[in-house]
Design a protein around this motif. Sequence first.
Motif, PDB file in Angstrom:
ATOM      1  N   ASP A  22      11.690 -10.030   2.328  1.00  0.00           N
ATOM      2  CA  ASP A  22      12.554 -10.306   1.172  1.00  0.00           C
ATOM      3  C   ASP A  22      12.694 -11.804   0.936  1.00  0.00           C
ATOM      4  OD1 ASP A  22      12.978  -7.578   0.843  1.00  0.00           O
ATOM      5  OD2 ASP A  22      14.915  -7.591   1.878  1.00  0.00           O
ATOM      6  N   LEU A  23      12.932 -12.558   1.991  1.00  0.00           N
ATOM      7  CA  LEU A  23      13.106 -14.005   1.855  1.00  0.00           C
ATOM      8  C   LEU A  23      11.840 -14.686   1.348  1.00  0.00           C
ATOM      9  CD1 LEU A  23      15.185 -14.782   5.072  1.00  0.00           C
ATOM     10  CD2 LEU A  23      15.984 -14.855   2.689  1.00  0.00           C
ATOM     11  N   LEU A  24      10.688 -14.266   1.853  1.00  0.00           N
ATOM     12  CA  LEU A  24       9.430 -14.844   1.379  1.00  0.00           C
ATOM     13  C   LEU A  24       9.230 -14.576  -0.105  1.00  0.00           C
ATOM     14  CD1 LEU A  24       7.152 -13.978   4.410  1.00  0.00           C
ATOM     15  CD2 LEU A  24       7.625 -16.285   3.568  1.00  0.00           C
ATOM     16  N   GLN A  25       9.502 -13.360  -0.532  1.00  0.00           N
ATOM     17  CA  GLN A  25       9.327 -13.024  -1.947  1.00  0.00           C
ATOM     18  C   GLN A  25      10.352 -13.738  -2.817  1.00  0.00           C
ATOM     19  OE1 GLN A  25       9.171  -8.724  -2.110  1.00  0.00           O
ATOM     20  NE2 GLN A  25       7.028  -8.704  -1.541  1.00  0.00           N
ATOM     21  N   GLU A  26      11.618 -13.743  -2.371  1.00  0.00           N
ATOM     22  CA  GLU A  26      12.675 -14.390  -3.149  1.00  0.00           C
ATOM     23  C   GLU A  26      12.437 -15.892  -3.287  1.00  0.00           C
ATOM     24  OE1 GLU A  26      16.313 -13.343  -1.159  1.00  0.00           O
ATOM     25  OE2 GLU A  26      16.068 -11.205  -1.648  1.00  0.00           O
ATOM     26  N   SER A  27      11.839 -16.499  -2.275  1.00  0.00           N
ATOM     27  CA  SER A  27      11.590 -17.940  -2.321  1.00  0.00           C
ATOM     28  C   SER A  27      10.318 -18.274  -3.099  1.00  0.00           C
ATOM     29  CB  SER A  27      11.493 -18.509  -0.908  1.00  0.00           C
ATOM     30  OG  SER A  27      10.314 -18.046  -0.270  1.00  0.00           O
ATOM     31  N   GLY A  28       9.595 -17.256  -3.523  1.00  0.00           N
ATOM     32  CA  GLY A  28       8.372 -17.488  -4.276  1.00  0.00           C
ATOM     33  C   GLY A  28       7.154 -17.746  -3.416  1.00  0.00           C
ATOM     34  N   HIS A  29       7.269 -17.543  -2.130  1.00  0.00           N
ATOM     35  CA  HIS A  29       6.140 -17.758  -1.210  1.00  0.00           C
ATOM     36  C   HIS A  29       5.324 -16.469  -1.153  1.00  0.00           C
ATOM     37  CE1 HIS A  29       3.733 -18.757   2.239  1.00  0.00           C
ATOM     38  NE2 HIS A  29       4.316 -19.939   2.353  1.00  0.00           N
ATOM     39  N   LEU A  30       4.577 -16.227  -2.226  1.00  0.00           N
ATOM     40  CA  LEU A  30       3.837 -14.974  -2.350  1.00  0.00           C
ATOM     41  C   LEU A  30       2.712 -14.853  -1.332  1.00  0.00           C
ATOM     42  CD1 LEU A  30       3.694 -14.574  -6.232  1.00  0.00           C
ATOM     43  CD2 LEU A  30       5.413 -13.740  -4.611  1.00  0.00           C
ATOM     44  N   TRP A  31       2.094 -15.976  -0.975  1.00  0.00           N
ATOM     45  CA  TRP A  31       1.020 -15.935   0.020  1.00  0.00           C
ATOM     46  C   TRP A  31       1.575 -15.410   1.348  1.00  0.00           C
ATOM     47  CZ3 TRP A  31      -4.067 -16.102   0.697  1.00  0.00           C
ATOM     48  CH2 TRP A  31      -4.569 -16.366   1.970  1.00  0.00           C
ATOM     49  N   GLY A  32       2.683 -15.966   1.783  1.00  0.00           N
ATOM     50  CA  GLY A  32       3.306 -15.531   3.026  1.00  0.00           C
ATOM     51  C   GLY A  32       3.778 -14.088   2.951  1.00  0.00           C
ATOM     52  N   ALA A  33       4.335 -13.708   1.811  1.00  0.00           N
ATOM     53  CA  ALA A  33       4.805 -12.334   1.644  1.00  0.00           C
ATOM     54  C   ALA A  33       3.632 -11.354   1.699  1.00  0.00           C
ATOM     55  CB  ALA A  33       5.561 -12.183   0.328  1.00  0.00           C
ATOM     56  N   GLY A  34       2.513 -11.734   1.096  1.00  0.00           N
ATOM     57  CA  GLY A  34       1.331 -10.874   1.136  1.00  0.00           C
ATOM     58  C   GLY A  34       0.794 -10.704   2.544  1.00  0.00           C
ATOM     59  N   LEU A  35       0.728 -11.807   3.288  1.00  0.00           N
ATOM     60  CA  LEU A  35       0.264 -11.706   4.672  1.00  0.00           C
ATOM     61  C   LEU A  35       1.225 -10.893   5.518  1.00  0.00           C
ATOM     62  CD1 LEU A  35      -1.198 -15.239   5.479  1.00  0.00           C
ATOM     63  CD2 LEU A  35      -2.423 -13.108   5.047  1.00  0.00           C
ATOM     64  N   ALA A  36       2.510 -11.028   5.244  1.00  0.00           N
ATOM     65  CA  ALA A  36       3.497 -10.229   5.974  1.00  0.00           C
ATOM     66  C   ALA A  36       3.316  -8.742   5.664  1.00  0.00           C
ATOM     67  CB  ALA A  36       4.906 -10.693   5.628  1.00  0.00           C
ATOM     68  N   GLN A  37       3.024  -8.415   4.406  1.00  0.00           N
ATOM     69  CA  GLN A  37       2.780  -7.017   4.041  1.00  0.00           C
ATOM     70  C   GLN A  37       1.562  -6.480   4.789  1.00  0.00           C
ATOM     71  OE1 GLN A  37       4.542  -4.871   2.545  1.00  0.00           O
ATOM     72  NE2 GLN A  37       5.837  -5.871   1.045  1.00  0.00           N
ATOM     73  N   ILE A  38       0.522  -7.292   4.894  1.00  0.00           N
ATOM     74  CA  ILE A  38      -0.671  -6.869   5.633  1.00  0.00           C
ATOM     75  C   ILE A  38      -0.319  -6.660   7.110  1.00  0.00           C
ATOM     76  CG2 ILE A  38      -2.920  -7.653   6.507  1.00  0.00           C
ATOM     77  CD1 ILE A  38      -3.428  -8.797   3.682  1.00  0.00           C
ATOM     78  N   ALA A  39       0.431  -7.586   7.677  1.00  0.00           N
ATOM     79  CA  ALA A  39       0.821  -7.445   9.087  1.00  0.00           C
ATOM     80  C   ALA A  39       1.665  -6.195   9.290  1.00  0.00           C
ATOM     81  CB  ALA A  39       1.591  -8.684   9.533  1.00  0.00           C
ATOM     82  N   PHE A  40       2.586  -5.946   8.390  1.00  0.00           N
ATOM     83  CA  PHE A  40       3.433  -4.762   8.483  1.00  0.00           C
ATOM     84  C   PHE A  40       2.571  -3.495   8.376  1.00  0.00           C
ATOM     85  CE2 PHE A  40       7.919  -3.258   7.028  1.00  0.00           C
ATOM     86  CZ  PHE A  40       8.226  -2.906   8.324  1.00  0.00           C
ATOM     87  N   GLY A  41       1.589  -3.504   7.482  1.00  0.00           N
ATOM     88  CA  GLY A  41       0.670  -2.372   7.356  1.00  0.00           C
ATOM     89  C   GLY A  41      -0.140  -2.150   8.620  1.00  0.00           C
ATOM     90  N   ARG A  42      -0.556  -3.228   9.258  1.00  0.00           N
ATOM     91  CA  ARG A  42      -1.326  -3.098  10.503  1.00  0.00           C
ATOM     92  C   ARG A  42      -0.468  -2.498  11.609  1.00  0.00           C
ATOM     93  NH1 ARG A  42      -6.326  -6.150  10.623  1.00  0.00           N
ATOM     94  NH2 ARG A  42      -6.042  -6.272  12.865  1.00  0.00           N
ATOM     95  N   VAL A  43       0.815  -2.840  11.626  1.00  0.00           N
ATOM     96  CA  VAL A  43       1.728  -2.208  12.581  1.00  0.00           C
ATOM     97  C   VAL A  43       1.803  -0.713  12.304  1.00  0.00           C
ATOM     98  CG1 VAL A  43       4.151  -2.032  13.306  1.00  0.00           C
ATOM     99  CG2 VAL A  43       3.077  -4.287  13.061  1.00  0.00           C
ATOM    100  N   GLU A  44       1.858  -0.343  11.040  1.00  0.00           N
ATOM    101  CA  GLU A  44       1.880   1.079  10.684  1.00  0.00           C
ATOM    102  C   GLU A  44       0.610   1.784  11.146  1.00  0.00           C
ATOM    103  OE1 GLU A  44       4.393   2.673   9.788  1.00  0.00           O
ATOM    104  OE2 GLU A  44       5.716   1.324   8.717  1.00  0.00           O
ATOM    105  N   LEU A  45      -0.524   1.093  11.084  1.00  0.00           N
ATOM    106  CA  LEU A  45      -1.763   1.693  11.592  1.00  0.00           C
ATOM    107  C   LEU A  45      -1.669   1.924  13.093  1.00  0.00           C
ATOM    108  CD1 LEU A  45      -4.610  -0.198   9.686  1.00  0.00           C
ATOM    109  CD2 LEU A  45      -3.729   2.119   9.280  1.00  0.00           C
ATOM    110  N   LEU A  46      -1.094   0.976  13.793  1.00  0.00           N
ATOM    111  CA  LEU A  46      -0.918   1.154  15.235  1.00  0.00           C
ATOM    112  C   LEU A  46       0.023   2.314  15.537  1.00  0.00           C
ATOM    113  CD1 LEU A  46      -0.678  -2.568  16.350  1.00  0.00           C
ATOM    114  CD2 LEU A  46      -2.544  -0.972  16.834  1.00  0.00           C
ATOM    115  N   ARG A  47       0.939   2.562  14.641  1.00  0.00           N
ATOM    116  CA  ARG A  47       1.865   3.689  14.786  1.00  0.00           C
ATOM    117  C   ARG A  47       1.224   4.989  14.294  1.00  0.00           C
ATOM    118  NH1 ARG A  47       6.423   3.599  11.694  1.00  0.00           N
ATOM    119  NH2 ARG A  47       7.395   5.005  13.165  1.00  0.00           N
ATOM    120  N   GLU A  48      -0.037   4.902  13.869  1.00  0.00           N
ATOM    121  CA  GLU A  48      -0.799   6.046  13.371  1.00  0.00           C
ATOM    122  C   GLU A  48      -0.185   6.649  12.107  1.00  0.00           C
ATOM    123  OE1 GLU A  48      -1.715   8.761  16.562  1.00  0.00           O
ATOM    124  OE2 GLU A  48      -2.384   7.116  17.855  1.00  0.00           O
TER     125      GLU A  48
END
Length: 105
Positions: A22-48
């Motif tokens: 939320d903070l990354l998106q609210e601050s306009g740091h879209l690059w960081g927010a996108g990478l965070a979304q990818i990292a969060f998705g990879r965690v979901e893959l590890l959780r199957e």
Amino acid sequence: MLTLNLASWTDLNVVDYERSLDLLQESGHLWGAGLAQIAFGRVELLREDPLSALTHFQAALRLAEQQQDALATTLAFDHVGVGHLLLGHLPEATSAMSRGLQVSV
């Protein structure tokens, strides 16, 4: 070497992680927010949980397209393709990965 048992969310403070998104998106740091979304998705893959992972990868793709950033778009398309592949959606996986390759060249 640090290892986590990511099969359980108890190993991660999810509230803090979601707040950082939320903070990354609210601050306009879209690059960081996108990478965070990818990292969060990879965690979901590890959780199957490939469906949840795909949702995060698609969010990263939307952010990358907003930025019109070739590297972020390539990374996001690759992850979207992996998400579709793990769900058995071969045409969608092929399309996403092909689009990622087109953007990268």
